[in-house]
Design a protein around this motif. Structure first.
Motif, PDB file in Angstrom:
ATOM      1  N   MET A   1      10.516 -14.645  -5.364  1.00  0.00           N
ATOM      2  CA  MET A   1      11.191 -13.504  -4.780  1.00  0.00           C
ATOM      3  C   MET A   1      10.517 -13.124  -3.468  1.00  0.00           C
ATOM      4  O   MET A   1       9.293 -13.098  -3.400  1.00  0.00           O
ATOM      5  N   PRO A   2      11.302 -12.788  -2.475  1.00  0.00           N
ATOM      6  CA  PRO A   2      10.685 -12.328  -1.222  1.00  0.00           C
ATOM      7  C   PRO A   2      10.141 -10.916  -1.374  1.00  0.00           C
ATOM      8  O   PRO A   2      10.829 -10.026  -1.869  1.00  0.00           O
ATOM      9  N   VAL A   3       8.907 -10.738  -0.992  1.00  0.00           N
ATOM     10  CA  VAL A   3       8.302  -9.404  -1.039  1.00  0.00           C
ATOM     11  C   VAL A   3       8.500  -8.723   0.307  1.00  0.00           C
ATOM     12  O   VAL A   3       8.824  -9.369   1.306  1.00  0.00           O
ATOM     13  N   MET A   4       8.301  -7.423   0.310  1.00  0.00           N
ATOM     14  CA  MET A   4       8.392  -6.668   1.551  1.00  0.00           C
ATOM     15  C   MET A   4       7.294  -5.617   1.544  1.00  0.00           C
ATOM     16  O   MET A   4       6.986  -5.043   0.502  1.00  0.00           O
ATOM     17  N   HIS A   5       6.699  -5.422   2.693  1.00  0.00           N
ATOM     18  CA  HIS A   5       5.729  -4.347   2.871  1.00  0.00           C
ATOM     19  C   HIS A   5       6.341  -3.304   3.790  1.00  0.00           C
ATOM     20  O   HIS A   5       7.109  -3.642   4.683  1.00  0.00           O
ATOM     21  N   PHE A   6       5.998  -2.051   3.540  1.00  0.00           N
ATOM     22  CA  PHE A   6       6.448  -0.994   4.430  1.00  0.00           C
ATOM     23  C   PHE A   6       5.261  -0.109   4.758  1.00  0.00           C
ATOM     24  O   PHE A   6       4.541   0.338   3.890  1.00  0.00           O
ATOM     25  N   ARG A   7       5.047   0.038   6.045  1.00  0.00           N
ATOM     26  CA  ARG A   7       3.911   0.828   6.536  1.00  0.00           C
ATOM     27  C   ARG A   7       4.403   2.238   6.811  1.00  0.00           C
ATOM     28  O   ARG A   7       5.433   2.430   7.459  1.00  0.00           O
ATOM     29  N   ILE A   8       3.655   3.214   6.292  1.00  0.00           N
ATOM     30  CA  ILE A   8       4.070   4.612   6.415  1.00  0.00           C
ATOM     31  C   ILE A   8       2.950   5.464   7.007  1.00  0.00           C
ATOM     32  O   ILE A   8       1.788   5.075   7.001  1.00  0.00           O
ATOM     33  N   ARG A   9       3.342   6.633   7.517  1.00  0.00           N
ATOM     34  CA  ARG A   9       2.378   7.639   7.961  1.00  0.00           C
ATOM     35  C   ARG A   9       2.695   8.935   7.233  1.00  0.00           C
ATOM     36  O   ARG A   9       3.812   9.462   7.339  1.00  0.00           O
ATOM     37  N   TRP A  10       1.716   9.424   6.471  1.00  0.00           N
ATOM     38  CA  TRP A  10       1.844  10.693   5.769  1.00  0.00           C
ATOM     39  C   TRP A  10       1.774  11.839   6.784  1.00  0.00           C
ATOM     40  O   TRP A  10       1.300  11.645   7.901  1.00  0.00           O
ATOM     41  N   PRO A  11       2.192  13.036   6.396  1.00  0.00           N
ATOM     42  CA  PRO A  11       2.184  14.180   7.328  1.00  0.00           C
ATOM     43  C   PRO A  11       0.811  14.508   7.913  1.00  0.00           C
ATOM     44  O   PRO A  11       0.734  15.069   9.004  1.00  0.00           O
ATOM     45  N   ASP A  12      -0.262  14.136   7.240  1.00  0.00           N
ATOM     46  CA  ASP A  12      -1.615  14.408   7.750  1.00  0.00           C
ATOM     47  C   ASP A  12      -2.127  13.307   8.667  1.00  0.00           C
ATOM     48  O   ASP A  12      -3.277  13.317   9.080  1.00  0.00           O
ATOM     49  N   GLY A  13      -1.271  12.318   8.983  1.00  0.00           N
ATOM     50  CA  GLY A  13      -1.642  11.249   9.900  1.00  0.00           C
ATOM     51  C   GLY A  13      -2.222  10.007   9.225  1.00  0.00           C
ATOM     52  O   GLY A  13      -2.407   8.986   9.878  1.00  0.00           O
ATOM     53  N   ILE A  14      -2.503  10.082   7.948  1.00  0.00           N
ATOM     54  CA  ILE A  14      -3.035   8.914   7.236  1.00  0.00           C
ATOM     55  C   ILE A  14      -1.922   7.885   7.069  1.00  0.00           C
ATOM     56  O   ILE A  14      -0.803   8.210   6.669  1.00  0.00           O
ATOM     57  N   GLU A  15      -2.252   6.638   7.403  1.00  0.00           N
ATOM     58  CA  GLU A  15      -1.287   5.553   7.268  1.00  0.00           C
ATOM     59  C   GLU A  15      -1.589   4.734   6.024  1.00  0.00           C
ATOM     60  O   GLU A  15      -2.742   4.646   5.593  1.00  0.00           O
ATOM     61  N   ALA A  16      -0.544   4.152   5.450  1.00  0.00           N
ATOM     62  CA  ALA A  16      -0.688   3.332   4.252  1.00  0.00           C
ATOM     63  C   ALA A  16       0.263   2.151   4.344  1.00  0.00           C
ATOM     64  O   ALA A  16       1.364   2.261   4.882  1.00  0.00           O
ATOM     65  N   ASN A  17      -0.179   1.031   3.815  1.00  0.00           N
ATOM     66  CA  ASN A  17       0.655  -0.153   3.714  1.00  0.00           C
ATOM     67  C   ASN A  17       1.137  -0.238   2.273  1.00  0.00           C
ATOM     68  O   ASN A  17       0.322  -0.334   1.360  1.00  0.00           O
ATOM     69  N   CYS A  18       2.440  -0.190   2.068  1.00  0.00           N
ATOM     70  CA  CYS A  18       3.016  -0.166   0.727  1.00  0.00           C
ATOM     71  C   CYS A  18       3.689  -1.500   0.417  1.00  0.00           C
ATOM     72  O   CYS A  18       4.164  -2.188   1.305  1.00  0.00           O
ATOM     73  N   TYR A  19       3.763  -1.816  -0.871  1.00  0.00           N
ATOM     74  CA  TYR A  19       4.267  -3.100  -1.354  1.00  0.00           C
ATOM     75  C   TYR A  19       5.568  -2.908  -2.132  1.00  0.00           C
ATOM     76  O   TYR A  19       5.696  -1.964  -2.909  1.00  0.00           O
ATOM     77  N   SER A  20       6.489  -3.818  -1.939  1.00  0.00           N
ATOM     78  CA  SER A  20       7.684  -3.907  -2.766  1.00  0.00           C
ATOM     79  C   SER A  20       7.890  -5.379  -3.145  1.00  0.00           C
ATOM     80  O   SER A  20       7.746  -6.261  -2.294  1.00  0.00           O
ATOM     81  N   PRO A  21       8.229  -5.643  -4.398  1.00  0.00           N
ATOM     82  CA  PRO A  21       8.443  -7.036  -4.811  1.00  0.00           C
ATOM     83  C   PRO A  21       9.786  -7.586  -4.342  1.00  0.00           C
ATOM     84  O   PRO A  21      10.113  -8.745  -4.605  1.00  0.00           O
ATOM     85  N   SER A  22      10.557  -6.773  -3.656  1.00  0.00           N
ATOM     86  CA  SER A  22      11.904  -7.149  -3.253  1.00  0.00           C
ATOM     87  C   SER A  22      12.224  -6.557  -1.886  1.00  0.00           C
ATOM     88  O   SER A  22      11.690  -5.516  -1.511  1.00  0.00           O
TER      89      SER A  22
END
Length: 94
Positions: A1-22
């Motif tokens: 299955m192709p995975v996808m990552h999504f990079r986000i920025r929370w309201p306090d400026g902290i960034e996170a790299n998130c994982y999805s299996p699809s």
């Protein structure tokens, strides 16, 4: 299955790299858009549950990494419960 990552920025400026299996997460978010924290959590919940179920359909078991990612998102979002206009920005979808 192709995975996808999504990079986000929370309201306090902290960034996170998130994982999805699809790649389904691409149907719920657009790079460059921001979402109210509650809406972001709801969209994440739906997308990651769909992704996990797609793994179950293919391999016979749910995707624990997707469920772990959802738990992290929900936990991080709690910091902003009292902030009425807090928004999460989706920086990138890979």
């Amino acid at each position: 299955m192709p995975v996808m990552h999504f990079r986000i920025r929370w309201p306090d400026g902290i960034e996170a790299n998130c994982y999805s299996p699809s790649t389904v997460v691409g149907e719920f978010f657009t790079a460059g858009e921001s979402y109210g924290v509650g809406e972001f959590v709801a969209r994440s919940r739906e997308a990651l549950n769909i992704g996990s179920e797609r793994v179950r359909e293919k391999y016979g078991f749910a995707c624990s990494a997707a469920l772990d990612q959802l738990a992290r998102i929900e936990e991080d979002a709690r910091r902003f419960i009292a902030t009425h206009d807090a928004r999460v920005t989706v920086l990138a979808l890979d």
